[in-house]
Design a protein around this motif. Structure first.
Motif, PDB file in Angstrom:
ATOM      1  N   UNK A 109       0.172  -0.700   8.893  1.00  0.00           N
ATOM      2  CA  UNK A 109      -0.443  -0.353  10.460  1.00  0.00           C
ATOM      3  C   UNK A 109       0.611  -0.678  11.540  1.00  0.00           C
ATOM      4  N   UNK A 110       0.930  -2.021  11.854  1.00  0.00           N
ATOM      5  CA  UNK A 110       1.678  -2.518  12.810  1.00  0.00           C
ATOM      6  C   UNK A 110       3.142  -2.663  12.376  1.00  0.00           C
ATOM      7  N   UNK A 111       3.354  -2.661  10.839  1.00  0.00           N
ATOM      8  CA  UNK A 111       4.591  -2.892  10.507  1.00  0.00           C
ATOM      9  C   UNK A 111       4.641  -2.495   8.779  1.00  0.00           C
ATOM     10  N   UNK A 112       5.797  -2.353   8.348  1.00  0.00           N
ATOM     11  CA  UNK A 112       5.978  -2.046   7.030  1.00  0.00           C
ATOM     12  C   UNK A 112       5.111  -2.979   6.047  1.00  0.00           C
ATOM     13  N   UNK A 113       4.230  -2.089   5.217  1.00  0.00           N
ATOM     14  CA  UNK A 113       3.613  -2.864   4.253  1.00  0.00           C
ATOM     15  C   UNK A 113       3.858  -2.381   2.760  1.00  0.00           C
ATOM     16  N   UNK A 114       4.372  -1.120   2.686  1.00  0.00           N
ATOM     17  CA  UNK A 114       4.913  -0.722   1.307  1.00  0.00           C
ATOM     18  C   UNK A 114       5.311   0.963   1.437  1.00  0.00           C
ATOM     19  N   UNK A 115       5.531   1.324   0.308  1.00  0.00           N
ATOM     20  CA  UNK A 115       6.028   2.701  -0.053  1.00  0.00           C
ATOM     21  C   UNK A 115       5.301   3.480  -1.025  1.00  0.00           C
ATOM     22  N   UNK A 116       4.579   4.456  -0.678  1.00  0.00           N
ATOM     23  CA  UNK A 116       4.074   5.626  -1.511  1.00  0.00           C
ATOM     24  C   UNK A 116       5.046   6.454  -2.030  1.00  0.00           C
ATOM     25  N   UNK A 117       5.259   6.674  -2.986  1.00  0.00           N
ATOM     26  CA  UNK A 117       6.285   7.655  -3.859  1.00  0.00           C
ATOM     27  C   UNK A 117       5.726   8.681  -4.829  1.00  0.00           C
ATOM     28  N   UNK A 118       6.373   9.789  -4.779  1.00  0.00           N
ATOM     29  CA  UNK A 118       6.214  10.656  -6.010  1.00  0.00           C
ATOM     30  C   UNK A 118       7.507  11.286  -6.564  1.00  0.00           C
ATOM     31  N   UNK A 119       7.894  11.199  -7.755  1.00  0.00           N
ATOM     32  CA  UNK A 119       8.875  11.825  -8.517  1.00  0.00           C
ATOM     33  C   UNK A 119       8.469  12.577  -9.700  1.00  0.00           C
TER      34      UNK A 119
END
Length: 461
Positions: free
Chosen positions: A233-243
């Protein structure tokens, strides 16, 4: 002061050019915006050497080479002006303007070796504008300058040797690296095999590459990455990824992006020299000959600013450019020119052959190269991919037209962070041989400049 040559940049190419100039009796002036020589590759290496020596340790062999280069540069008969930011270069490179300690200076230039280096290829991802996202190179610079790594849980995302090197350096410094997401996969290595025979001629380069691949930190790794979005929201919380192997989510506090490097062409475009599209590296670069000379006589571009080949090639190209200038000034004979240049030109060809292997392995997938939807492409003006797509659909076929309709590229970064992505969006067939539109126009000043500094400029005729 009358100089035989002005060198812009004190990285490997610029330092090698200055050392070569000094050895041939040429008066060289070197301008660099950093407080010490070294460029990005060897930034703050003298400072790091002192820290390690105090701890009873030494530099790795590859960095010791950089320290030795800096020592030879400092010992040469070269006038070095640090913290000098070049803000203008006239067409053909006959006049250079720079800021130094708040004052503007304009000097004539009989010959110029521009060695501006490279910068990291910006690839806009969803959420890349959030606090906590930075480039891997910026994190590496922070580590070099302060000795302290980025804090919190870190995910490194992208491709390229620098991504792997930064992951290892951060882990060695005690950083909490929780993920290494790479677009590179087995298919990329297979596709690169035709270039292996030529690359074998550069055994040292291959050895360094193998070390990077085999000495990555023991952290969760994802290969063949095809899509990624940064969540928060206001800062990085995580990464969604697809490989190709599946999908997932990694919680983190910081994301370090890197998708290779491209030439910094601001100076060469400002000087009005010819540029061409490099299909292998997918970027614009100045057209140079075997002596690193551009379409403007006595204006050379050396190092990665003329094409990405690495620091060893940068030194060779810096020396070659000076040999050409010295020959024109009558300082060396035809025979000496050929004798001194031959091994350097052979070395550049050898390294260029090896580079094809690297470029093929570390190739950004098209699914990530072209942003879409609400992804912010131009962070300065907050222009989204959807807005660019709409402008393109209504007839905006070049970067100039996109600027008019969306203001993309009109912010403080002068389109350096958004032009590549915008160009990829309006040229979808770029990987099928379709030539992209010309790069964004560059106009002076390319560095922030006040009216007062301009009015009180010291102009040398």
């Amino acid at each position: 002061m009358n100089n035989d040559v002005v060198v812009i940049g004190a990285g490997p190419a610029g330092m090698a050019a200055a050392i070569q100039a000094s050895s041939l009796g040429l008066k060289a002036l070197v301008l660099d915006e950093q407080p010490a020589p070294g460029g990005q590759r060897f930034r703050a290496i003298e400072q790091r050497y002192r820290r390690l020596r105090a701890a009873g340790k030494g530099l790795p062999a590859s960095e010791q080479k950089g320290l030795d280069l800096i020592r030879r540069f400092r010992e040469s008969d070269t006038r070095f002006v640090d913290q000098a930011s070049v803000w203008d270069i006239s067409p053909g490179g006959r006049q250079i303007s720079y800021l130094h300690h708040g004052r503007s200076f304009t000097i004539p230039a009989n010959a110029v070796v521009a060695a501006p280096g490279a910068y990291e290829r910006p690839v806009p991802l969803e959420g890349w504008h959030l606090p906590g996202v930075m480039s891997a190179g910026a994190a590496q610079t922070m580590l070099k300058m302060s000795g302290h790594p980025v804090k919190g849980r870190i995910v490194l995302l992208g491709c390229g040797p620098l991504l792997l090197l930064t992951a290892r350096q951060l882990s060695n410094a005690g950083a909490n690296v929780v993920g290494l997401l790479q677009t590179t996969g087995p298919a990329d290595f297979l596709r690169a095999t035709p270039y292996l025979p030529a690359a074998l001629r550069s055994a040292t380069l291959l050895k360094q590459g193998l070390q990077l691949l085999t000495q990555t930190p023991l952290v969760p790794k994802v290969f063949s990455l095809t899509q990624a979005s940064i969540i928060g929201a206001d800062h990085v919380e995580g990464v969604n990824y697809r490989s190709r192997g599946g999908s997932g989510f990694i919680e983190c506090d910081a994301v370090l992006l890197h998708f290779g490097v491209i030439p910094n062409t601001q100076l060469s475009r400002l000087a009005g020299v010819a540029h061409d599209w490099n299909e292998q590296q997918e970027c614009w670069q100045p057209v140079v000959d075997a002596w690193q000379e551009t379409s403007a006589e006595n204006l050379m571009v050396a190092g990665d600013g003329g094409g990405i080949l690495g620091d060893e090639a940068a030194e060779m190209s810096g020396r070659l450019s000076i040999l050409r200038i010295a020959h024109r000034l009558g300082r060396i004979s035809d025979q000496s020119l050929s004798k001194l240049a031959a091994p350097l030109q052979r070395g550049l060809k050898r390294l260029a052959a090896a580079r094809a292997l690297i470029d093929t392995i570390f190739h950004t997938p098209e699914t990530m190269l072209i942003p879409s939807g609400d992804t912010v492409v131009c962070r300065c003006e907050e222009v989204t991919a959807a807005e660019i797509a709409a402008a393109n659909a209504s007839g905006a076929s070049g970067l100039r037209h996109l600027k008019v309709q969306t203001r993309v590229g009109m912010g403080p970064c002068r389109a350096q962070m958004c032009s590549m992505a915008a160009m990829a969006m309006i040229t979808p067939g770029i990987r099928c041989g379709q030539r992209p539109p010309p790069p964004a126009t560059v106009r002076a000043p390319i560095r922030p400049l006040t009216i007062g500094q301009l009015a009180e400029a010291d102009v040398e005729i």
